[in-house]
Motif scaffolding. Structure first.
Motif, short mmCIF file in Angstrom:
data_model
loop_
_atom_site.label_atom_id
_atom_site.label_comp_id
_atom_site.label_asym_id
_atom_site.label_seq_id
_atom_site.Cartn_x
_atom_site.Cartn_y
_atom_site.Cartn_z
N GLN A 277 0.77 -1.34 0.03
CA GLN A 277 0.01 -0.05 0.15
C GLN A 277 0.94 1.15 -0.04
N GLU B 285 -8.42 2.93 -3.55
CA GLU B 285 -7.49 1.96 -4.20
C GLU B 285 -6.66 1.18 -2.86
N TYR C 149 -7.48 -0.17 -0.32
CA TYR C 149 -8.21 -1.24 0.31
C TYR C 149 -8.66 -2.11 -1.16
N ASP C 150 -8.00 -2.20 -1.91
CA ASP C 150 -8.54 -2.92 -2.92
C ASP C 150 -8.05 -4.60 -2.80
N ARG C 151 -8.74 -5.40 -3.26
CA ARG C 151 -8.31 -6.86 -3.12
C ARG C 151 -7.09 -7.18 -3.17
N ARG C 152 -6.49 -6.67 -4.06
CA ARG C 152 -4.95 -7.14 -4.45
C ARG C 152 -3.94 -6.70 -3.42
N LEU D 159 -14.33 -4.49 2.20
CA LEU D 159 -14.73 -5.08 0.75
C LEU D 159 -16.10 -5.67 0.68
#
Length: 298
Positions: free
Chosen positions: A93, A117, A119-122, A170
């Motif tokens: 991050q 972004e 805390y995006d799944r990636r 999420l």
């Protein structure tokens, strides 16, 4: 060795015992029945017993039979939900933020986009429980749950009740098909009844003499019938001697392998004494075995 098989294709406990046996795990009728019912009913299997009786090995062998990955959660004091479920990759991050700064993304709109972004799944690191929910098929092994704290036990019960977790950033993540779950305990403390009620329970005993001989022969093909019988008989005497830590099947296998490594064809008193470190892991137990003649005369 047969190809992997689906749980729904296993028609009986006897068939499951046969499949486990093809992977050198010899389950008795009680264990095979408990395991079969857990598969068919979609319930976790709670295995309790002394260390070294084959609880963890059952989960590994079951994964091999089903052709499914084994996802292991090793429990310990202080284990919390984040360590078992998921965590955010703060290093990635931070790199993402630095990359954005380098491109000049500093406006209010860009800042809001960047925050989303992050805390995006990636950037989510899936720990064992989340990996098991997202992997199908899979076998989830919750090993030595008695070493975890009460708070974690309550959390685990919640996860196993509906196989759903919520990641605030999420949303809800549910298992498409629940994993096969094996929970083990060495009974260093009592596990709460609520968790046991959620599971099918089975207590694993040390194997009887004939079964232990068969286990030694199956796991160590080079082990003769004579050596296997002598090692199993000696292990039985050690278990009855009131030791601090009686040997489990795992230690019996280590002992037989050590003897085979030394080229032994039978268990004479000298070799038994010389290789005690493979089967007894406390000095007091070794001294007691030698002093009291527990090893016998092979």
């Amino acid at each position: 060795m047969r190809e992997a098989i689906r749980a729904s294709d296993i028609e009986s406990p006897a068939r499951l015992a046969e499949l486990l046996g093809e992977h050198a795990y010899l389950a008795d009728e009680g264990l095979a029945t408990a395991c079969f019912l857990a598969l068919r009913m979609g319930r976790p299997l709670f295995l309790e017993g002394e260390a070294g009786v084959g609880k963890t090995e059952l989960a590994k062998t079951l994964a091999a039979v089903l052709g499914a990955p084994l996802i292991r959660l090793q429990c310990y004091e202080g284990l919390d939900a984040a360590q078992a479920l998921y965590d955010w990759d703060f290093a990635r991050q931070l790199l993402h933020l630095k990359a954005a700064e380098a491109t000049g993304a500093t406006g209010a709109t860009e800042a809001a986009r960047l925050e989303g972004e992050l805390y995006d799944r990636r950037f989510l690191i899936a720990r064992p429980l989340l990996r098991a929910l997202e992997t199908w098929p899979s076998v989830l092994l919750v090993d030595e749950v008695d070493r975890a704290d009460d708070e974690f036990e309550a959390f685990l019960l919640e996860v196993l009740s509906d196989f759903t977790i919520t990641v605030p950033e999420l949303g809800t993540i549910s298992a498409r098909t629940p994993p096969v779950v094996v929970v083990t305990s060495n009974r260093t403390r009592d596990v709460h009844d609520a968790l046991k009620r959620r599971c099918l329970y089975h207590w694993l005993e040390h194997p009887a003499f004939d079964r232990e001989v068969a286990i030694l022969r199956a796991r160590l093909p080079a082990c003769t019938e004579t050596l296997a019988a002598q090692v199993a008989a000696a292990a039985g005497r050690l278990r009855a001697a009131g030791l601090v830590k009686p040997p489990g099947v795992a230690e019996t296998l280590d002992w037989a392998e050590a003897l085979l490594t030394l080229g032994a064809h039978d268990l004479d008193p000298g070799l038994a004494a010389a290789t005690l470190g493979a089967v007894l892991k406390y000095r007091e137990d070794q001294e007691a075995a030698l002093r009291d003649g527990v090893l016998g005369h092979a």
